[in-house]
Write an enzyme that holds these catalytic residues in place. Structure first.
Site, short mmCIF file in Angstrom:
data_model
loop_
_atom_site.label_atom_id
_atom_site.label_comp_id
_atom_site.label_asym_id
_atom_site.label_seq_id
_atom_site.Cartn_x
_atom_site.Cartn_y
_atom_site.Cartn_z
N HIS A 1 8.26 -8.05 -3.29
CA HIS A 1 6.92 -8.50 -3.87
C HIS A 1 6.85 -9.62 -4.38
CE1 HIS A 1 4.37 -4.56 -3.24
NE2 HIS A 1 5.72 -4.17 -3.36
N CYS B 1 5.07 -6.09 1.81
CA CYS B 1 5.84 -4.57 1.68
C CYS B 1 4.78 -3.90 2.84
CB CYS B 1 5.32 -4.26 0.21
SG CYS B 1 6.31 -2.80 -0.17
N TYR B 2 4.02 -2.73 2.51
CA TYR B 2 3.14 -2.24 3.47
C TYR B 2 2.76 -3.26 4.59
CZ TYR B 2 -0.15 0.78 5.81
OH TYR B 2 -0.78 1.57 6.78
N LYS C 1 -9.76 -13.90 -16.02
CA LYS C 1 -9.74 -14.13 -17.36
C LYS C 1 -9.11 -15.58 -17.57
CE LYS C 1 -11.12 -12.04 -21.14
NZ LYS C 1 -12.26 -11.23 -21.24
N ASP D 1 -16.00 -14.06 -22.12
CA ASP D 1 -16.88 -14.32 -20.89
C ASP D 1 -18.32 -14.90 -20.91
OD1 ASP D 1 -14.49 -13.22 -19.92
OD2 ASP D 1 -15.04 -11.48 -19.53
N GLY E 1 0.91 -1.11 -0.16
CA GLY E 1 -0.01 -0.01 0.01
C GLY E 1 0.79 1.25 -0.03
N GLU F 1 4.68 -11.67 -5.65
CA GLU F 1 3.46 -11.90 -6.71
C GLU F 1 4.14 -11.14 -8.11
OE1 GLU F 1 3.86 -9.60 -4.28
OE2 GLU F 1 2.72 -7.67 -4.65
#
Ligand code: XMP
Length: 514
Positions: free
Chosen positions: A169, A82-83, A370, A227, A55, A171
């Site tokens: 991070h 992180c944050y 997706k 979708d 954040g 991710e």
């Protein structure tokens, strides 16, 4: 059976959806919740693990997002990123302050591989750092298990309490072994079994839709995009001909698209569906007359869609359910789930009118990203050429025409877009870019054609590469393709005298123009 879930608590970071996706890539279901979500709600969910996101704030400032300390006493494993890592340290008695050296970019991190988080990770590993504050002292009970030259506490842990904090991070793909670390967290620390798989998702969805619908009639809003096509096929497997698919041509489709959708899903197509095509072009143009502001246009289109469906439902009679192909990023980006600011109202979520004339809206893909929708599509036996179509937004060309929409502008952008797609495909680049289209800017400028002065519109061409459509790079296309398309567009499309190529990535731009 309760699905095992990891909760991502969103503190406003930009990679939150990525965290959720990465966890799901480990076959563990994951949902994003705002940091404002009450601890009672978290207890109710009974997550196998919790991840605090990054954040933009400083955790030691009074107004910054925080969480009840009690969360660390629940016995649920928590990973702070992180944050999130700084907040964990701050709340548990460590020290966080402004870093003497700001770390940004790919940084070599030394890790202690005996930590459960870093099993099978290299002792020196490249990680993505982006922080102004740092943990100068870990909280009591924690040991440091990763560090860099400028960051004494790049990771800390209290394994007895199952609490883990990492400054970088995992991710982000730039963190070379990030996926391994997240997998270590969900399997080694949280003890997940990994039950989130697309074949079981499809099976379970069919079962639960059948139970919900019973003998009721269902109407599916079909656009021909990935979708809604997956949603329609899923529904048709679940409830057969209790389903009617309504395809609304709102006059904002790509060139020939209406006929193409009808060819696949209509009476001569590959599916045996009740299919209704509604040609509602004029009706949408009338409603959109004078509307210039992007959010207003999105809302008008969204509302009008629903009204058309309601009318069709009345004609069929006794339709209880409306099916939409809403997917998880639509929900999050419309500000329904997480903490991130509302970027756009996706017309099938934020643009939904308050009062809708259906008993219930079924959104079978609401939890999926997706790529998961595409996997579900393949699982359902939908052909590759439909499953891997480039995305086309529900509001269609409405958000690719800047400012007011008119039938004349729609035609211009349709023609320019058809040329652009044709040239990209001819050059074989359609496989290298993930989304590409033409948009009509609202700008007119002076040009010269023959010996005549012109004052006409400018078209913008866009082509992006992306894996998740949340971030994207402008594609570095060979000049011949852009040049060829430009010359064809100015020659073949009336009232266009200028063509731009959009070189902007996302962020700071978005993929669409509005
Ligand atoms: P943006 O413009 O937000 O687009 O960077 C990200 C992806 O989402 C698609 N998109 C939409 N899809 N309804 C949709 O069904 C919408 O309102 C909408 N807005 C954007 C866009 O085409 C891109 O793939």
């Amino acid at each position: 059976m309760k699905r095992e879930t990891v909760v991502v608590l969103d503190f406003g970071g930009q990679y939150n959806q990525l965290i959720a996706r990465r966890v799901r890539e480990c076959n563990v279901y994951c949902e994003i919740y705002s940091y404002k979500t009450s601890i009672e709600k978290i207890k109710e969910i009974q997550p196998k693990g919790i991840i605090f996101t990054g954040g933009p704030n400083s955790c030691y400032e009074a107004q910054s997002p925080t969480y009840a300390r009690e969360i660390f006493e629940l016995g649920i494993p928590i990973l702070g990123i992180c944050y999130g890592s700084q907040l964990m340290m701050h709340l548990l008695g460590g020290k966080v302050e402004k870093a003497p050296v700001r770390e940004y970019g790919k940084i070599q991190v030394n890790v202690n591989t005996s930590s459960k988080m870093f099993t099978d990770v290299s002792e020196k590993t490249i990680c993505w750092m982006s922080h102004n504050d740092y943990i100068s002292k870990e909280a009591p009970g924690f040991t440091v298990n990763a560090w860099t030259d400028d960051c004494p506490v790049a990771a800390a842990e209290n394994p007895d309490k199952k609490l883990y904090a990492i400054q970088f991070h995992p991710e982000v793909l730039h963190t070379q072994e990030g996926k391994k670390m997240l997998s270590n967290f969900v399997y080694n620390v949280c003890g997940c079994a990994g039950d989130w798989k697309m074949d079981s998702f499809v099976e379970e969805s069919i079962k639960s839709i059948r139970e919900k619908v019973g003998n009721g009639k269902v109407l599916c809003a079909l656009s021909g995009g990935v979708d809604s096509s997956v949603a329609a096929v899923l529904l048709s497997k679940a409830v057969g001909n209790q389903l009617t698919c309504v395809f609304v041509d709102h006059g904002l489709l790509r060139k020939n698209e209406g006929d193409e959708v009808e060819a696949v899903f209509g009476p001569d197509g590959i599916y045996n569906l009740n299919f209704i095509r509604v040609n509602a072009q004029e009706r949408f143009y009338t409603k959109l007359k004078g509307a210039e502001e992007p959010e207003q246009k999105r809302k008008i289109i969204g509302e009008e869609f629903i009204r058309v469906f309601e009318e069709e439902a009345k004609k069929i009679g006794a339709v209880d359910f409306l099916v939409q192909g809403t997917i998880y990023p639509d929900v999050v980006e419309s500000g329904v789930g997480g903490e991130s600011t509302v970027i756009k109202s996706h017309h099938n979520v934020g643009g939904l009118p308050d009062c809708v004339d259906f008993k219930e809206i079924i959104e079978p893909l609401r939890d999926l990203f997706k790529d998961e929708v595409r996997q579900a599509g393949l699982e359902l036996g939908i052909p590759d050429y439909l499953v891997f179509r480039q995305p086309f937004p529900g509001p269609g060309l409405g958000i690719r025409i800047i400012g007011e929409i008119t039938a004349e502008k729609v035609q211009m952008v349709q023609e320019a877009d058809a040329i652009w797609r044709e040239e990209i495909a001819k050059a074989g680049w359609d496989k290298n870019v993930n989304q590409y289209f033409a948009a009509l800017t609202n700008m007119r400028s002076v040009g010269v054609m023959g010996d005549e002065r012109t004052y006409d519109y400018a078209v913008a061409l866009r082509a992006v590469t992306t894996t998740d459509f949340m971030t994207a790079e402008s594609a570095e296309l060979p000049w011949e393709i852009i040049g060829k398309a430009t010359s064809r567009i100015v020659n073949e499309v009336k009232h266009v005298n200028r063509v731009f190529y959009d070189c902007t990535g996302k962020p700071p731009a978005t993929i669409e123009f509005e």
